[in-house]
Motif scaffolding. Structure first.
Motif, mmCIF file in Angstrom:
data_model
loop_
_atom_site.group_PDB
_atom_site.id
_atom_site.type_symbol
_atom_site.label_atom_id
_atom_site.label_comp_id
_atom_site.label_asym_id
_atom_site.label_seq_id
_atom_site.Cartn_x
_atom_site.Cartn_y
_atom_site.Cartn_z
ATOM 1 N N GLN A 1 78.918 13.248 62.513
ATOM 2 C CA GLN A 1 78.118 12.738 63.319
ATOM 3 C C GLN A 1 77.426 11.416 63.045
ATOM 4 O OE1 GLN A 1 77.468 14.640 66.224
ATOM 5 N NE2 GLN A 1 75.796 13.767 67.189
ATOM 6 N N VAL A 2 77.388 10.505 64.080
ATOM 7 C CA VAL A 2 77.037 9.265 63.716
ATOM 8 C C VAL A 2 75.836 8.937 64.342
ATOM 9 C CG1 VAL A 2 77.534 6.901 63.891
ATOM 10 C CG2 VAL A 2 79.369 8.350 63.308
ATOM 11 N N GLN A 3 74.831 8.349 63.653
ATOM 12 C CA GLN A 3 73.892 7.980 64.245
ATOM 13 C C GLN A 3 73.588 6.268 64.556
ATOM 14 O OE1 GLN A 3 70.356 9.593 61.735
ATOM 15 N NE2 GLN A 3 70.708 11.492 62.511
ATOM 16 N N LEU A 4 72.958 6.129 65.595
ATOM 17 C CA LEU A 4 72.803 4.566 66.153
ATOM 18 C C LEU A 4 71.512 4.350 66.308
ATOM 19 C CD1 LEU A 4 75.700 4.545 68.968
ATOM 20 C CD2 LEU A 4 75.967 4.025 66.533
ATOM 21 N N VAL A 5 71.084 3.261 65.586
ATOM 22 C CA VAL A 5 69.622 2.785 65.555
ATOM 23 C C VAL A 5 69.660 1.149 66.181
ATOM 24 C CG1 VAL A 5 67.327 2.480 64.646
ATOM 25 C CG2 VAL A 5 68.713 4.333 63.994
ATOM 26 N N GLU A 6 69.188 1.099 67.611
ATOM 27 C CA GLU A 6 68.886 -0.261 67.927
ATOM 28 C C GLU A 6 67.578 -0.899 67.551
ATOM 29 O OE1 GLU A 6 70.522 2.236 71.501
ATOM 30 O OE2 GLU A 6 68.820 2.485 69.851
ATOM 31 N N SER A 7 67.562 -2.221 67.445
ATOM 32 C CA SER A 7 66.396 -3.000 67.047
ATOM 33 C C SER A 7 66.669 -4.528 68.011
ATOM 34 C CB SER A 7 66.276 -3.176 65.708
ATOM 35 O OG SER A 7 67.427 -3.912 65.055
ATOM 36 N N GLY A 8 65.705 -5.184 67.772
ATOM 37 C CA GLY A 8 65.565 -6.532 68.289
ATOM 38 C C GLY A 8 65.076 -6.779 69.775
ATOM 39 N N GLY A 9 64.495 -5.501 70.426
ATOM 40 C CA GLY A 9 64.288 -5.947 71.655
ATOM 41 C C GLY A 9 62.504 -6.431 71.814
ATOM 42 N N GLY A 10 62.396 -6.993 72.919
ATOM 43 C CA GLY A 10 60.890 -7.392 73.058
ATOM 44 C C GLY A 10 60.813 -8.101 74.360
ATOM 45 N N SER A 11 59.639 -8.819 74.463
ATOM 46 C CA SER A 11 59.335 -9.683 75.577
ATOM 47 C C SER A 11 59.681 -11.129 75.431
ATOM 48 C CB SER A 11 57.826 -9.298 75.771
ATOM 49 O OG SER A 11 57.567 -7.875 76.193
ATOM 50 N N VAL A 12 60.114 -11.449 76.720
ATOM 51 C CA VAL A 12 60.487 -12.813 76.623
ATOM 52 C C VAL A 12 60.416 -13.611 77.806
ATOM 53 C CG1 VAL A 12 63.041 -12.565 76.937
ATOM 54 C CG2 VAL A 12 62.413 -14.613 75.591
ATOM 55 N N GLN A 13 60.083 -14.932 77.916
ATOM 56 C CA GLN A 13 60.140 -15.839 79.124
ATOM 57 C C GLN A 13 61.436 -15.898 79.576
ATOM 58 O OE1 GLN A 13 57.698 -19.323 78.438
ATOM 59 N NE2 GLN A 13 55.838 -17.932 78.757
ATOM 60 N N PRO A 14 61.592 -15.884 80.804
ATOM 61 C CA PRO A 14 62.997 -16.521 81.401
ATOM 62 C C PRO A 14 63.344 -17.585 80.934
ATOM 63 C CG PRO A 14 61.323 -15.873 83.381
ATOM 64 C CD PRO A 14 60.567 -15.882 82.049
ATOM 65 N N GLY A 15 64.865 -17.511 80.690
ATOM 66 C CA GLY A 15 65.539 -18.542 79.822
ATOM 67 C C GLY A 15 65.565 -18.528 78.555
ATOM 68 N N GLY A 16 64.811 -17.374 77.916
ATOM 69 C CA GLY A 16 64.503 -17.294 76.530
ATOM 70 C C GLY A 16 65.938 -16.725 76.070
ATOM 71 N N SER A 17 65.772 -16.311 74.716
ATOM 72 C CA SER A 17 66.772 -15.491 74.086
ATOM 73 C C SER A 17 66.465 -14.274 73.259
ATOM 74 C CB SER A 17 67.727 -16.479 73.009
ATOM 75 O OG SER A 17 68.313 -17.605 73.938
ATOM 76 N N LEU A 18 67.275 -13.324 73.077
ATOM 77 C CA LEU A 18 67.159 -12.330 72.138
ATOM 78 C C LEU A 18 68.354 -11.780 71.503
ATOM 79 C CD1 LEU A 18 64.489 -9.842 74.101
ATOM 80 C CD2 LEU A 18 64.088 -11.174 71.821
ATOM 81 N N ARG A 19 68.203 -11.127 70.314
ATOM 82 C CA ARG A 19 69.674 -10.630 69.881
ATOM 83 C C ARG A 19 69.021 -9.247 69.289
ATOM 84 N NH1 ARG A 19 72.045 -11.567 63.717
ATOM 85 N NH2 ARG A 19 74.297 -11.718 64.332
ATOM 86 N N LEU A 20 69.864 -8.178 69.856
ATOM 87 C CA LEU A 20 69.917 -6.911 69.641
ATOM 88 C C LEU A 20 70.878 -6.673 68.683
ATOM 89 C CD1 LEU A 20 69.797 -5.545 73.234
ATOM 90 C CD2 LEU A 20 67.928 -6.405 71.787
ATOM 91 N N SER A 21 70.615 -5.689 67.444
ATOM 92 C CA SER A 21 71.169 -5.021 66.682
ATOM 93 C C SER A 21 71.162 -3.610 66.777
ATOM 94 C CB SER A 21 70.752 -5.492 65.467
ATOM 95 O OG SER A 21 70.906 -6.961 65.241
ATOM 96 N N CYS A 22 72.122 -2.962 66.524
ATOM 97 C CA CYS A 22 72.680 -1.406 66.498
ATOM 98 C C CYS A 22 73.277 -1.132 65.104
ATOM 99 C CB CYS A 22 73.672 -1.020 67.731
ATOM 100 S SG CYS A 22 74.108 0.562 67.693
ATOM 101 N N ALA A 23 72.431 -0.226 64.477
ATOM 102 C CA ALA A 23 73.070 -0.139 63.041
ATOM 103 C C ALA A 23 73.497 1.395 63.182
ATOM 104 C CB ALA A 23 72.010 -0.272 61.883
ATOM 105 N N ALA A 24 74.950 1.365 62.522
ATOM 106 C CA ALA A 24 75.520 2.793 62.774
ATOM 107 C C ALA A 24 75.393 3.390 61.348
ATOM 108 C CB ALA A 24 76.782 2.694 62.882
ATOM 109 N N SER A 25 75.372 4.904 61.213
ATOM 110 C CA SER A 25 75.318 5.416 60.057
ATOM 111 C C SER A 25 76.785 5.790 59.219
ATOM 112 C CB SER A 25 74.578 6.838 60.122
ATOM 113 O OG SER A 25 75.358 7.663 61.100
#
Length: 122
Positions: A1-25
């Motif tokens: 069984q593999v667990q996945l944990v996301e991070s990096g979300g948030g609030s941003v203004q239009p035109g902005g950037s975000l980087r999401l990560s997903c760590a797998a076990s």
């Protein structure tokens, strides 16, 4: 069984950037990012093969989002640029335990993370 944990979300203004990560076990095969906005069905955003060489994107994010993976770190990424209000959703990473290349259908994935919220608003 593999667990996945996301991070990096948030609030941003239009035109902005975000980087999401997903760590797998553990080791994963093909992987993907999905999103679900309130009142809408879950939709595929981007997918990547086991080796990280082949990628595919939904038309709505093509040219703005980039999926990548670091297999040495068992981590999946989603770089999101030029964000729009319509990108607001809960973002989920998903992984297969046997497929080298995953279809868009959520049923093709065996493991899912809990999600990370992305809100794009002025």
């Amino acid at each position: 069984q593999v667990q996945l944990v996301e991070s990096g979300g948030g609030s941003v203004q239009p035109g902005g950037s975000l980087r999401l990560s997903c760590a797998a076990s553990g080791y994963t095969y093909c992987m993907g990012w999905f999103r679900q906005a309130p009142g809408k069905e879950r939709e595929g955003v981007a997918r990547i093969d086991t080796g990280g060489f082949i990628t595919s994107y939904a038309d709505s994010v093509k040219g703005r989002f980039t999926i990548s993976r670091d297999n040495a770190k068992n981590t999946l990424y989603l770089q999101m640029n030029s964000l729009k209000p319509e990108d607001t959703a809960m973002y989920y990473c998903a992984a297969s335990h046997g497929r080298t290349w995953c279809p868009w259908t959520p049923e093709s994935y065996n493991y899912w993370g809990q999600g990370t919220q992305v809100t794009v608003s002025s």
